[in-house]
Design a protein around this motif. Structure first.
Motif, PDB file in Angstrom:
ATOM      1  N   ASP A   1       0.555  -0.945   0.039  1.00  0.00           N
ATOM      2  CA  ASP A   1       0.150  -0.361  -0.303  1.00  0.00           C
ATOM      3  C   ASP A   1       0.976   1.397   0.122  1.00  0.00           C
ATOM      4  OD1 ASP A   1      -2.834  -1.447  -0.575  1.00  0.00           O
ATOM      5  OD2 ASP A   1      -2.486  -1.523   2.061  1.00  0.00           O
ATOM      6  N   GLN A   2       2.195   1.100   0.259  1.00  0.00           N
ATOM      7  CA  GLN A   2       2.849   2.212  -0.105  1.00  0.00           C
ATOM      8  C   GLN A   2       3.176   3.041  -0.798  1.00  0.00           C
ATOM      9  OE1 GLN A   2       6.433   0.825   2.266  1.00  0.00           O
ATOM     10  NE2 GLN A   2       6.045   1.057   4.419  1.00  0.00           N
ATOM     11  N   VAL A   3       3.003   4.107  -1.547  1.00  0.00           N
ATOM     12  CA  VAL A   3       3.675   4.904  -2.865  1.00  0.00           C
ATOM     13  C   VAL A   3       4.528   4.760  -2.436  1.00  0.00           C
ATOM     14  CG1 VAL A   3       2.660   6.814  -3.844  1.00  0.00           C
ATOM     15  CG2 VAL A   3       0.595   4.870  -3.192  1.00  0.00           C
ATOM     16  N   SER A   4       5.668   4.758  -3.983  1.00  0.00           N
ATOM     17  CA  SER A   4       7.066   5.023  -3.784  1.00  0.00           C
ATOM     18  C   SER A   4       6.811   6.087  -4.361  1.00  0.00           C
ATOM     19  CB  SER A   4       8.210   3.999  -4.487  1.00  0.00           C
ATOM     20  OG  SER A   4       9.219   4.618  -4.502  1.00  0.00           O
ATOM     21  N   LEU A   5       8.619   7.705  -3.866  1.00  0.00           N
ATOM     22  CA  LEU A   5       8.554   8.615  -4.863  1.00  0.00           C
ATOM     23  C   LEU A   5       8.875   8.604  -5.768  1.00  0.00           C
ATOM     24  CD1 LEU A   5       9.512  10.890  -1.599  1.00  0.00           C
ATOM     25  CD2 LEU A   5       7.175  11.066  -2.298  1.00  0.00           C
ATOM     26  N   LEU A   6       9.493   7.776  -6.103  1.00  0.00           N
ATOM     27  CA  LEU A   6      10.800   7.472  -7.155  1.00  0.00           C
ATOM     28  C   LEU A   6      10.428   5.872  -7.226  1.00  0.00           C
ATOM     29  CD1 LEU A   6      13.792   8.381  -6.110  1.00  0.00           C
ATOM     30  CD2 LEU A   6      12.577   9.488  -7.255  1.00  0.00           C
ATOM     31  N   LEU A   7      10.147   5.843  -8.918  1.00  0.00           N
ATOM     32  CA  LEU A   7       9.603   4.325  -9.742  1.00  0.00           C
ATOM     33  C   LEU A   7      10.300   3.833 -10.364  1.00  0.00           C
ATOM     34  CD1 LEU A   7       6.394   6.332 -10.934  1.00  0.00           C
ATOM     35  CD2 LEU A   7       6.701   4.451  -9.073  1.00  0.00           C
ATOM     36  N   ASP A   8      10.955   2.867 -10.577  1.00  0.00           N
ATOM     37  CA  ASP A   8      11.741   2.433 -11.087  1.00  0.00           C
ATOM     38  C   ASP A   8      11.223   1.993 -12.845  1.00  0.00           C
ATOM     39  OD1 ASP A   8      10.148   0.220 -11.277  1.00  0.00           O
ATOM     40  OD2 ASP A   8      11.761  -0.842  -9.958  1.00  0.00           O
ATOM     41  N   ALA A   9      12.074   1.743 -13.726  1.00  0.00           N
ATOM     42  CA  ALA A   9      11.615   1.610 -15.564  1.00  0.00           C
ATOM     43  C   ALA A   9      10.600   0.236 -15.456  1.00  0.00           C
ATOM     44  CB  ALA A   9      13.169   0.546 -15.821  1.00  0.00           C
ATOM     45  N   GLU A  10      10.155  -0.754 -14.141  1.00  0.00           N
ATOM     46  CA  GLU A  10       9.957  -1.458 -14.558  1.00  0.00           C
ATOM     47  C   GLU A  10       7.758  -0.894 -13.952  1.00  0.00           C
ATOM     48  OE1 GLU A  10      12.387  -2.401 -13.396  1.00  0.00           O
ATOM     49  OE2 GLU A  10      12.976  -3.512 -15.095  1.00  0.00           O
ATOM     50  N   ASP A  11       7.699  -0.746 -13.258  1.00  0.00           N
ATOM     51  CA  ASP A  11       7.019   0.425 -12.780  1.00  0.00           C
ATOM     52  C   ASP A  11       5.834   1.640 -13.747  1.00  0.00           C
ATOM     53  OD1 ASP A  11       6.869  -1.189 -10.126  1.00  0.00           O
ATOM     54  OD2 ASP A  11       8.017   1.077  -9.189  1.00  0.00           O
ATOM     55  N   VAL A  12       7.127   2.912 -14.225  1.00  0.00           N
ATOM     56  CA  VAL A  12       6.933   3.286 -14.609  1.00  0.00           C
ATOM     57  C   VAL A  12       6.466   2.360 -16.451  1.00  0.00           C
ATOM     58  CG1 VAL A  12       8.081   5.156 -17.025  1.00  0.00           C
ATOM     59  CG2 VAL A  12       8.568   4.937 -14.648  1.00  0.00           C
ATOM     60  N   ALA A  13       7.399   1.402 -16.891  1.00  0.00           N
ATOM     61  CA  ALA A  13       6.296   0.646 -18.191  1.00  0.00           C
ATOM     62  C   ALA A  13       4.841  -0.065 -18.208  1.00  0.00           C
ATOM     63  CB  ALA A  13       7.501  -1.144 -18.075  1.00  0.00           C
ATOM     64  N   VAL A  14       4.593  -0.256 -16.689  1.00  0.00           N
ATOM     65  CA  VAL A  14       3.282  -0.530 -16.803  1.00  0.00           C
ATOM     66  C   VAL A  14       2.563   0.866 -16.706  1.00  0.00           C
ATOM     67  CG1 VAL A  14       1.486  -1.527 -14.345  1.00  0.00           C
ATOM     68  CG2 VAL A  14       3.769  -2.308 -14.833  1.00  0.00           C
ATOM     69  N   LEU A  15       2.999   1.918 -16.498  1.00  0.00           N
ATOM     70  CA  LEU A  15       2.270   2.950 -16.386  1.00  0.00           C
ATOM     71  C   LEU A  15       2.154   3.189 -17.760  1.00  0.00           C
ATOM     72  CD1 LEU A  15       3.712   5.564 -13.215  1.00  0.00           C
ATOM     73  CD2 LEU A  15       1.185   3.969 -13.806  1.00  0.00           C
ATOM     74  N   LEU A  16       2.637   3.209 -18.577  1.00  0.00           N
ATOM     75  CA  LEU A  16       2.618   3.303 -20.106  1.00  0.00           C
ATOM     76  C   LEU A  16       2.395   2.144 -20.709  1.00  0.00           C
ATOM     77  CD1 LEU A  16       5.677   6.192 -19.685  1.00  0.00           C
ATOM     78  CD2 LEU A  16       3.360   6.590 -20.147  1.00  0.00           C
ATOM     79  N   GLY A  17       2.147   1.028 -20.189  1.00  0.00           N
ATOM     80  CA  GLY A  17       1.727   0.406 -20.732  1.00  0.00           C
ATOM     81  C   GLY A  17       3.081  -0.183 -22.143  1.00  0.00           C
TER      82      GLY A  17
END
Length: 84
Positions: free
Chosen positions: A16-32
């Motif tokens: 449930d924690q929201v990180s201040l910084l995201l890694d490439a895998e997290d960004v990939a999920v967001l951008l599809g």
């Protein structure tokens, strides 16, 4: 993709924690896309990133800026992404 969609997907981790910084895998999920594409965008200077030691991290603001920049480019270029 609008800002509202991005805001609903910020928490890509299972916790449930929201990180201040995201890694490439997290960004990939967001951008599809895949994480390799995210790293390529960062290397090309289209997506701002931070280096913390050997880690490459991305801020939410950098992701929003990238999406808005791409939307503006598509709009200004008159590119249609729908069916004909």
């Amino acid at each position: 993709m609008s800002k509202n969609i991005l805001r609903t997907k910020w928490n890509t981790r299972k916790s449930d924690q929201v990180s201040l910084l995201l890694d490439a895998e997290d960004v990939a999920v967001l951008l599809g896309c895949c994480s390799k594409t995210v790293r390529s965008l960062a290397k090309a200077g289209k997506l701002k990133s931070l280096r913390i030691g050997r880690l490459q991290k991305f801020t939410r603001q950098a992701i929003e800026d990238f999406v808005l920049q791409e939307e503006a480019f598509i709009r200004d270029a008159g590119i249609s992404r729908g069916r004909r």
